[in-house]
Scaffold this active site. Structure first.
Site, PDB file in Angstrom:
ATOM      1  N   ARG A  66       1.767   2.859   1.493  1.00 12.83           N
ATOM      2  CA  ARG A  66       1.672   1.844   0.439  1.00 12.83           C
ATOM      3  C   ARG A  66       1.057   2.411  -0.847  1.00 12.83           C
ATOM      4  O   ARG A  66       1.446   2.034  -1.955  1.00 12.83           O
ATOM      5  CB  ARG A  66       0.827   0.671   0.952  1.00 12.83           C
ATOM      6  CG  ARG A  66       0.743  -0.489  -0.013  1.00 12.83           C
ATOM      7  CD  ARG A  66       0.159  -1.711   0.679  1.00 12.83           C
ATOM      8  NE  ARG A  66       0.157  -2.881  -0.192  1.00 12.83           N
ATOM      9  CZ  ARG A  66      -0.955  -3.519  -0.562  1.00 12.83           C
ATOM     10  NH1 ARG A  66      -2.147  -3.113  -0.133  1.00 12.83           N
ATOM     11  NH2 ARG A  66      -0.881  -4.581  -1.344  1.00 12.83           N
ATOM     12  N   HIS A  70       2.515   1.888  -4.670  1.00 19.27           N
ATOM     13  CA  HIS A  70       1.760   1.298  -5.777  1.00 19.27           C
ATOM     14  C   HIS A  70       1.510   2.305  -6.896  1.00 19.27           C
ATOM     15  O   HIS A  70       1.352   1.911  -8.049  1.00 19.27           O
ATOM     16  CB  HIS A  70       0.447   0.690  -5.275  1.00 19.27           C
ATOM     17  CG  HIS A  70       0.637  -0.638  -4.587  1.00 19.27           C
ATOM     18  ND1 HIS A  70      -0.316  -1.622  -4.568  1.00 19.27           N
ATOM     19  CD2 HIS A  70       1.701  -1.135  -3.903  1.00 19.27           C
ATOM     20  CE1 HIS A  70       0.141  -2.674  -3.887  1.00 19.27           C
ATOM     21  NE2 HIS A  70       1.355  -2.394  -3.473  1.00 19.27           N
ATOM     22  N   ASP A  71       1.452   3.589  -6.563  1.00 21.37           N
ATOM     23  CA  ASP A  71       1.349   4.606  -7.615  1.00 21.37           C
ATOM     24  C   ASP A  71       2.656   4.643  -8.418  1.00 21.37           C
ATOM     25  O   ASP A  71       2.654   4.549  -9.645  1.00 21.37           O
ATOM     26  CB  ASP A  71       1.058   5.989  -6.992  1.00 21.37           C
ATOM     27  CG  ASP A  71       0.861   7.069  -8.054  1.00 21.37           C
ATOM     28  OD1 ASP A  71       0.424   6.724  -9.188  1.00 21.37           O
ATOM     29  OD2 ASP A  71       1.126   8.245  -7.763  1.00 21.37           O
ATOM     30  N   VAL A  74       3.735   1.752 -11.040  1.00 24.31           N
ATOM     31  CA  VAL A  74       2.977   1.548 -12.280  1.00 24.31           C
ATOM     32  C   VAL A  74       2.964   2.863 -13.053  1.00 24.31           C
ATOM     33  O   VAL A  74       2.303   3.820 -12.661  1.00 24.31           O
ATOM     34  CB  VAL A  74       1.533   1.068 -11.973  1.00 24.31           C
ATOM     35  CG1 VAL A  74       0.752   0.866 -13.266  1.00 24.31           C
ATOM     36  CG2 VAL A  74       1.559  -0.220 -11.161  1.00 24.31           C
ATOM     37  N   ASP A  78       2.452   9.250 -10.783  1.00 22.48           N
ATOM     38  CA  ASP A  78       1.641  10.153 -11.597  1.00 22.48           C
ATOM     39  C   ASP A  78       0.183  10.185 -11.156  1.00 22.48           C
ATOM     40  O   ASP A  78      -0.682  10.648 -11.910  1.00 22.48           O
ATOM     41  CB  ASP A  78       1.716   9.736 -13.080  1.00 22.48           C
ATOM     42  CG  ASP A  78       1.179   8.326 -13.292  1.00 22.48           C
ATOM     43  OD1 ASP A  78       0.842   7.632 -12.295  1.00 22.48           O
ATOM     44  OD2 ASP A  78       1.080   7.910 -14.466  1.00 22.48           O
ATOM     45  N   PRO A 168       5.600  -6.301  -7.213  1.00 23.16           N
ATOM     46  CA  PRO A 168       5.918  -7.715  -6.981  1.00 23.16           C
ATOM     47  C   PRO A 168       4.903  -8.378  -6.043  1.00 23.16           C
ATOM     48  O   PRO A 168       4.423  -7.755  -5.102  1.00 23.16           O
ATOM     49  CB  PRO A 168       7.308  -7.682  -6.341  1.00 23.16           C
ATOM     50  CG  PRO A 168       7.497  -6.288  -5.860  1.00 23.16           C
ATOM     51  CD  PRO A 168       6.580  -5.391  -6.626  1.00 23.16           C
ATOM     52  N   THR A 199       7.296  -2.440   8.593  1.00 28.26           N
ATOM     53  CA  THR A 199       7.321  -2.226  10.048  1.00 28.26           C
ATOM     54  C   THR A 199       5.982  -1.656  10.533  1.00 28.26           C
ATOM     55  O   THR A 199       5.741  -1.560  11.734  1.00 28.26           O
ATOM     56  CB  THR A 199       8.478  -1.280  10.456  1.00 28.26           C
ATOM     57  OG1 THR A 199       8.468  -1.102  11.859  1.00 28.26           O
ATOM     58  CG2 THR A 199       8.353   0.092   9.807  1.00 28.26           C
ATOM     59  N   THR A 248       5.258  -4.117  16.875  1.00 30.53           N
ATOM     60  CA  THR A 248       4.883  -2.700  16.894  1.00 30.53           C
ATOM     61  C   THR A 248       4.347  -2.236  15.530  1.00 30.53           C
ATOM     62  O   THR A 248       4.974  -1.420  14.860  1.00 30.53           O
ATOM     63  CB  THR A 248       6.124  -1.841  17.271  1.00 30.53           C
ATOM     64  OG1 THR A 248       7.182  -2.163  16.349  1.00 30.53           O
ATOM     65  CG2 THR A 248       6.600  -2.086  18.688  1.00 30.53           C
ATOM     66  N   ASP A 253       9.633   1.638  13.240  1.00 26.46           N
ATOM     67  CA  ASP A 253      10.907   1.366  13.908  1.00 26.46           C
ATOM     68  C   ASP A 253      11.628   0.277  13.119  1.00 26.46           C
ATOM     69  O   ASP A 253      11.277   0.021  11.964  1.00 26.46           O
ATOM     70  CB  ASP A 253      10.643   0.955  15.363  1.00 26.46           C
ATOM     71  CG  ASP A 253       9.643  -0.200  15.459  1.00 26.46           C
ATOM     72  OD1 ASP A 253       9.523  -0.997  14.492  1.00 26.46           O
ATOM     73  OD2 ASP A 253       8.962  -0.301  16.497  1.00 26.46           O
TER      74      ASP A 253
HETATM   75  C1  HEM Z   1       9.336  -5.739  -1.739  1.00 23.73           C
HETATM   76  C2  HEM Z   1       8.187  -6.031  -2.320  1.00 23.73           C
HETATM   77  C3  HEM Z   1       6.870  -5.895  -1.639  1.00 23.73           C
HETATM   78  C4  HEM Z   1       5.901  -6.855  -1.575  1.00 23.73           C
HETATM   79  C5  HEM Z   1       5.949  -8.225  -2.205  1.00 23.73           C
HETATM   80  C6  HEM Z   1       4.827  -6.299  -0.793  1.00 23.73           C
HETATM   81  C7  HEM Z   1       3.644  -6.971  -0.516  1.00 23.73           C
HETATM   82  C8  HEM Z   1       2.692  -6.535   0.376  1.00 23.73           C
HETATM   83  C9  HEM Z   1       1.508  -7.266   0.716  1.00 23.73           C
HETATM   84  C10 HEM Z   1       1.076  -8.604   0.133  1.00 23.73           C
HETATM   85  C11 HEM Z   1       0.821  -6.546   1.647  1.00 23.73           C
HETATM   86  C12 HEM Z   1      -0.511  -6.904   2.306  1.00 23.73           C
HETATM   87  C13 HEM Z   1      -1.627  -6.427   1.419  1.00 23.73           C
HETATM   88  C14 HEM Z   1      -2.995  -6.962   1.843  1.00 23.73           C
HETATM   89  O1  HEM Z   1      -3.089  -8.070   2.362  1.00 23.73           O
HETATM   90  O2  HEM Z   1      -3.994  -6.249   1.638  1.00 23.73           O
HETATM   91  C15 HEM Z   1       1.583  -5.342   1.882  1.00 23.73           C
HETATM   92  C16 HEM Z   1       1.227  -4.346   2.764  1.00 23.73           C
HETATM   93  C17 HEM Z   1       1.943  -3.185   2.932  1.00 23.73           C
HETATM   94  N1  HEM Z   1       3.029  -2.779   2.176  1.00 23.73           N
HETATM   95 FE1  HEM Z   1       4.118  -3.930   0.954  1.00 23.73          FE
HETATM   96  N2  HEM Z   1       5.155  -5.050  -0.391  1.00 23.73           N
HETATM   97  C18 HEM Z   1       6.380  -4.750  -0.896  1.00 23.73           C
HETATM   98  C19 HEM Z   1       7.043  -3.551  -0.773  1.00 23.73           C
HETATM   99  C20 HEM Z   1       6.540  -2.432  -0.130  1.00 23.73           C
HETATM  100  C21 HEM Z   1       7.086  -1.105  -0.227  1.00 23.73           C
HETATM  101  C22 HEM Z   1       8.279  -0.712  -1.100  1.00 23.73           C
HETATM  102  C23 HEM Z   1       6.326  -0.311   0.559  1.00 23.73           C
HETATM  103  C24 HEM Z   1       6.439   1.171   0.805  1.00 23.73           C
HETATM  104  C25 HEM Z   1       7.561   1.852   0.716  1.00 23.73           C
HETATM  105  C26 HEM Z   1       5.320  -1.145   1.167  1.00 23.73           C
HETATM  106  C27 HEM Z   1       4.391  -0.739   2.093  1.00 23.73           C
HETATM  107  C28 HEM Z   1       3.405  -1.550   2.624  1.00 23.73           C
HETATM  108  C29 HEM Z   1       2.590  -1.161   3.759  1.00 23.73           C
HETATM  109  C30 HEM Z   1       2.772   0.084   4.601  1.00 23.73           C
HETATM  110  C31 HEM Z   1       1.644  -2.181   3.933  1.00 23.73           C
HETATM  111  C32 HEM Z   1       0.494  -2.220   4.954  1.00 23.73           C
HETATM  112  C33 HEM Z   1      -0.671  -1.454   4.341  1.00 23.73           C
HETATM  113  C34 HEM Z   1      -1.920  -1.348   5.215  1.00 23.73           C
HETATM  114  O3  HEM Z   1      -1.940  -1.770   6.373  1.00 23.73           O
HETATM  115  O4  HEM Z   1      -2.912  -0.800   4.693  1.00 23.73           O
HETATM  116  N3  HEM Z   1       5.458  -2.421   0.685  1.00 23.73           N
HETATM  117  N4  HEM Z   1       2.702  -5.362   1.088  1.00 23.73           N
END
Ligand code: HEM
Ligand SMILES: *[C@@H]1O[C@H](CO)[C@@H](O)[C@H](O)[C@H]1NC(C)=O
Length: 325
Positions: A66, A70-71, A74, A78, A168, A199, A248, A253
């Site tokens: 993640r 996020h890098d 924005v 970089d 987003p 996943t 999982t 997966d």
């Molecule tokens: C499609 C739009 C996306 C939205 C709206 C979104 C939103 C979120 C939100 C709200 C969380 C939980 C954050 C928290 O409660 O602290 C999350 C976690 C996560 N997101 Fe996304 N995300 C998106 C796309 C992505 C993308 C593109 C990736 C990576 C390629 C990604 C990877 C992750 C991962 C791995 C987590 C879990 C992080 C952890 O356990 O520390 N997300 N995301």
């Protein structure tokens, strides 16, 4: 005379060819061999730190993936997300999508200090984040790929850029998601495949409370289970965690997509991908075909890693990822 003409035109053509090859190799392009001469140990060094961090806590793999997203979203990939606030700018760490939520900064710092020991001043923090994301996916059982390298680090960061919706929010509609990703050169298919990153990892109650209490396109027993650890009242239990993939959450997966088909997406922005709209067909396919998910995910990760990198003489190679030199 004819002969001289012929040989001189061959000469001109050769000169042009050399020029094309030369400018090609100097243009601002990332490449997988970027550090093969300057820091041949970079990949093994990064991998061993990621390996031990993920062995200690499996979730860290999700957090590092993640961090790269996020890098990149924005101001490009970089390393700007890693910068602490200074007197001249407020950085991205305290922005809405990042504060109290993005994790793994300490692992990146640990990797950086080990990489500095083997080749000081050579490898950027932005590249370390990209390699760590790639390694995390592989370690958790996902696909492997060659990561493109050669990014340089920003000399600044912007709180407002991190807060202006380029990343987003989980309340996004499908068209919001499509447009946010399109703005970064990513297609709807890329967006769905990249969402498959959910996943793995966890989300806080505050990000899914609205969905589990108010929405109809959610399995009722699944909603009840999640309500058990996420109280209805705003402000209570906001930081309680639930897995983004209920089966999982530490394996990369395609269960995320199977869950969506069964109305068990955790975030609103997850379930909109399978709710009767244009992205249903991608979700359906990925839920049935792990190989096609893996291959589209890899393509999309490489495209995401290519968002606006600083190359050539732009930016710098930071010595400490949290500070400009
Ligand atoms: C499609 C739009 C996306 C939205 C709206 C979104 C939103 C979120 C939100 C709200 C969380 C939980 C954050 C928290 O409660 O602290 C999350 C976690 C996560 N997101 Fe996304 N995300 C998106 C796309 C992505 C993308 C593109 C990736 C990576 C390629 C990604 C990877 C992750 C991962 C791995 C987590 C879990 C992080 C952890 O356990 O520390 N997300 N995301
Ligand atoms: C709770 O928070 C949500 C999302 O921020 C908001 O839409 C809703 O109005 C809030 N509810 C109350 C009772 O304050």
């Amino acid at each position: 005379m004819k002969q001289i003409m012929a040989s001189s035109s061959i000469f001109v053509v050769t000169l042009l060819a050399i020029l094309v090859i030369f400018t090609g190799s100097c243009s601002a392009q990332l490449s997988k061999d970027y550090y093969s001469k300057s820091c041949p140990k970079v990949l093994s060094t990064v991998k061993s730190v990621v390996q031990s961090a993920v062995s200690k806590e499996r979730r860290m793999g999700a957090s590092l993936l993640r961090l790269h997203f996020h890098d990149c979203f924005v101001n490009g990939c970089d390393g700007s997300i890693l910068l602490d606030d200074t007197s001249s700018f407020t950085g991205e760490k305290t922005a809405g999508p990042n504060a109290g939520s993005v994790r793994g900064y300490n692992v990146i710092d640990d990797i950086k200090s080990k990489v500095e020991q083997v080749c000081p001043g050579v490898v950027s923090c932005a590249d370390i984040v990209a390699i760590a994301a790639r390694d995390s996916v592989a370690i958790l059982g996902g696909p492997q790929w060659d990561v493109k390298l050669g990014r340089r680090d920003s000399k600044t960061a912007s709180l407002s850029a991190a807060n202006n919706g380029q990343i987003p929010p989980p309340t996004s509609t499908l068209s919001n998601l499509i447009n946010r990703f399109k703005a970064k050169g990513l297609t709807e298919k890329d967006m769905v495949a990249l969402s498959g990153a959910h996943t793995i990892g966890q989300a806080r109650c505050t990000t899914f409370r609205g969905r589990i209490y108010n929405e109809n396109n959610i399995g009722s027993s699944f909603a009840e289970t999640r309500q058990g650890n996420c109280p209805k009242t705003n402000g209570t239990g906001d930081n309680n965690l639930a897995p983004l993939d209920l089966q999982t959450p530490t394996s990369f997966d395609n269960y995320y997509f199977k869950n969506l088909v069964n109305k068990k997406g955790l975030l609103h922005s997850d379930q909109v991908l399978f709710n009767g709209g244009s992205s249903d067909s991608f979700v359906q396919k990925y839920s049935q075909d792990k190989d096609s998910f893996d291959s589209d995910f890899v393509d999309a990760m490489i495209k995401m890693g290519d968002i606006k990198p600083l190359t050539g003489s732009k930016g710098e190679i930071r010595k400490n990822c949290a500070r400009v030199n």
